[in-house]
Structure formats: structure tokens, C-alpha cells
Motif scaffolding. Sequence first.
Motif, mmCIF file in Angstrom:
data_model
loop_
_atom_site.group_PDB
_atom_site.id
_atom_site.type_symbol
_atom_site.label_atom_id
_atom_site.label_comp_id
_atom_site.label_asym_id
_atom_site.label_seq_id
_atom_site.Cartn_x
_atom_site.Cartn_y
_atom_site.Cartn_z
ATOM 1 N N UNK A 67 23.262 60.752 61.958
ATOM 2 C CA UNK A 67 23.424 61.521 63.184
ATOM 3 C C UNK A 67 23.406 63.019 62.954
ATOM 4 N N UNK A 68 23.584 63.460 61.708
ATOM 5 C CA UNK A 68 23.547 64.887 61.397
ATOM 6 C C UNK A 68 22.121 65.406 61.564
ATOM 7 N N UNK A 69 21.980 66.596 62.164
ATOM 8 C CA UNK A 69 20.661 67.200 62.369
ATOM 9 C C UNK A 69 20.455 68.275 61.317
ATOM 10 N N UNK A 70 19.384 68.147 60.550
ATOM 11 C CA UNK A 70 19.080 69.091 59.484
ATOM 12 C C UNK A 70 17.859 69.926 59.835
ATOM 13 N N UNK A 71 17.901 71.211 59.513
ATOM 14 C CA UNK A 71 16.713 72.054 59.595
ATOM 15 C C UNK A 71 15.852 71.772 58.369
ATOM 16 N N UNK A 72 14.583 71.477 58.571
ATOM 17 C CA UNK A 72 13.672 71.183 57.468
ATOM 18 C C UNK A 72 12.723 72.362 57.285
ATOM 19 N N UNK A 73 12.784 73.038 56.125
ATOM 20 C CA UNK A 73 11.871 74.162 55.887
ATOM 21 C C UNK A 73 10.422 73.697 55.887
ATOM 22 N N UNK A 74 9.531 74.604 56.312
ATOM 23 C CA UNK A 74 8.109 74.302 56.274
ATOM 24 C C UNK A 74 7.695 74.136 54.818
ATOM 25 N N UNK A 75 7.077 73.010 54.503
ATOM 26 C CA UNK A 75 6.666 72.757 53.124
ATOM 27 C C UNK A 75 5.750 73.834 52.579
ATOM 28 N N UNK A 76 4.945 74.484 53.443
ATOM 29 C CA UNK A 76 4.029 75.527 52.996
ATOM 30 C C UNK A 76 4.765 76.814 52.664
ATOM 31 N N UNK A 77 5.995 76.970 53.238
ATOM 32 C CA UNK A 77 6.715 78.221 53.029
ATOM 33 C C UNK A 77 7.587 78.181 51.794
ATOM 34 N N UNK A 78 7.851 76.986 51.278
ATOM 35 C CA UNK A 78 8.736 76.901 50.124
ATOM 36 C C UNK A 78 8.020 77.377 48.875
#
Length: 280
Positions: A67-78
Motif C-alpha cells: 500500500x506504500x506509494x513510492x516515487x520511481x526515478x526515471x531510469x534514463x535519469x539515473x
Amino acid sequence: MNLSVRFKRTLASLCLLGTLLPGAIAYASGYTVVPGDSLYSISQKFHVTVNDIRSANGVKGDLIYPGQVLNIPDGKATSSPAVPVNAQTHQNSSFYVVKPGDSLYLIAQKYNTTVEALMAVNNLQSSLIVPGQQLNVPVAAYRPVAPVTEVSRSARRPEIPFSDADLDLLARLVTAEAGGEPKAAQVGVAAVVVNRVKSSLFPNSIREVIYAPNQFTPVSNGWINRPATAQAVEAAREALYGADPTNGALYFFDTSAKSSFLHSLPVSARYGKMIYAKAI
């Protein structure tokens, strides 16, 4: 000044400022954690690193919940590639992903370290781990260099002779004495019985050791007759085939014990509330 002209100049200034500022973290999406997820499995799904997800969400450890909502970084930006399992990631540790059936004790045995060391480097408050959880393993203890051929239990010799009835009795003692304790504590209870059978100070069979007068509380209060748990059976098997997290202890007791004799013995190991000691 015409309002339209002022707006256009402001917009142009903002665009110019955006080209001068360093790039901020870009978020591809929000992700809602489902049962069975781990930071590692999520990182693999979105092709980012576990550390990127931690940074994007202010998470310091590996604990997440359904139920926790996580922000997922853009794979291209990492800027850093995903970390492969068991690859050395920095000077002091390597990664290990927990599999079904794992325990901290078994992982510690596999990598030649201790339960306490694993708990310390992973900031764990208890020995509870779950499949998919990513653990740091101290690199000094990291030893799987070449594959090791697993020897089946049937091809190994037990530490002492035992029957199915002996295994059941030993597992029932483990359940009664340490049923709510970590796996290492349960293996430790069984190991103490095995050590006693091998010692000249005690009887030479599992049944005689367990039923010796005034030795184990579950015998006197009847709890020894309760059925064993599956985990206790496995703990008993491990001890019978040589696992001994107690370092050769002949006694065990929990933190509530009042016996001055037990507290006078040299302590060889501690797991959960269980304390293991050798003879003086």
C-alpha cells in the motif's frame, strides 16, 4: 508595459534559468507496493538502483509495506547502473537477496560471518527477514569464490545416531523451549542436546538426555507433549547434522532465569532471549 509582453519576457527568463540549473531527479511514475515486493524487485522492474529509490523516497533501510506509494526515478535519469546480486558494491559489503527458507543464521554460516554482524550492517532490530529482502554482507566474510557441490543430507553422517522418534522428541523440546525465538536460538536448543549426548557428563541418547531428572522445564510441566512446529523440526535436523550456533554449549536458559548456577556459567552465545553456556 503591455501585460502580454511582460508575460512573454518572464516565460523566456524561466526557460533560460531552466537550462542553467543542474538537472533535478526525474520521476517516471508512482508505484504502489504490493505484498511480496522488495526494494530490489522494484528496482529490477523499473531498471533503477535500490539506492536511487531510497534517495527518491527518503528511505534509509529496506523496509517497505503493501500500500506504500513510492516515487520511481526515471531510469534514463539515473547515473548509476543497477547493482547485480552478490556483486561487490563498495569496499565494506556485498549484496545478498534473501530466498525462501533463508534465515540470518544460515546466511551467516554460508558467508562465514555472524548473525550479529549481519544485523549490525543492515540496521536490523530483529532476526526477521523475508524473501526478496536485500542484505549487505560484510566483504571480509564474503567467500563464495568457486561453486561448492552440495552434499545431500542422506549422504552426510549425523553427529549422533537418531531415529524418527528421537527427531520428533528433540523438535518438541525445541518448540517448547524456544518456539517464539529466532531460528538460530532453536538450532541452539537442539545443539545443546546433541552436545550433551556427546559429552561424558550426560546420558548418551537423546531421550535419556531430555528425560533426565530436573533438566528441562517442558518435561515437568507437560509442554514436551505438544506437537513440534515445522521450523523446530528443521532446526533439530540442522543440529543433528552438525550445526551448532552455541559454540559447544551444554546449557541454555532465557533472560528470565533466576538460577545462580546458570548465571555463573561462561556464556558462549546469545540469540533472542536465549542464552547458551558451557560447563565450568
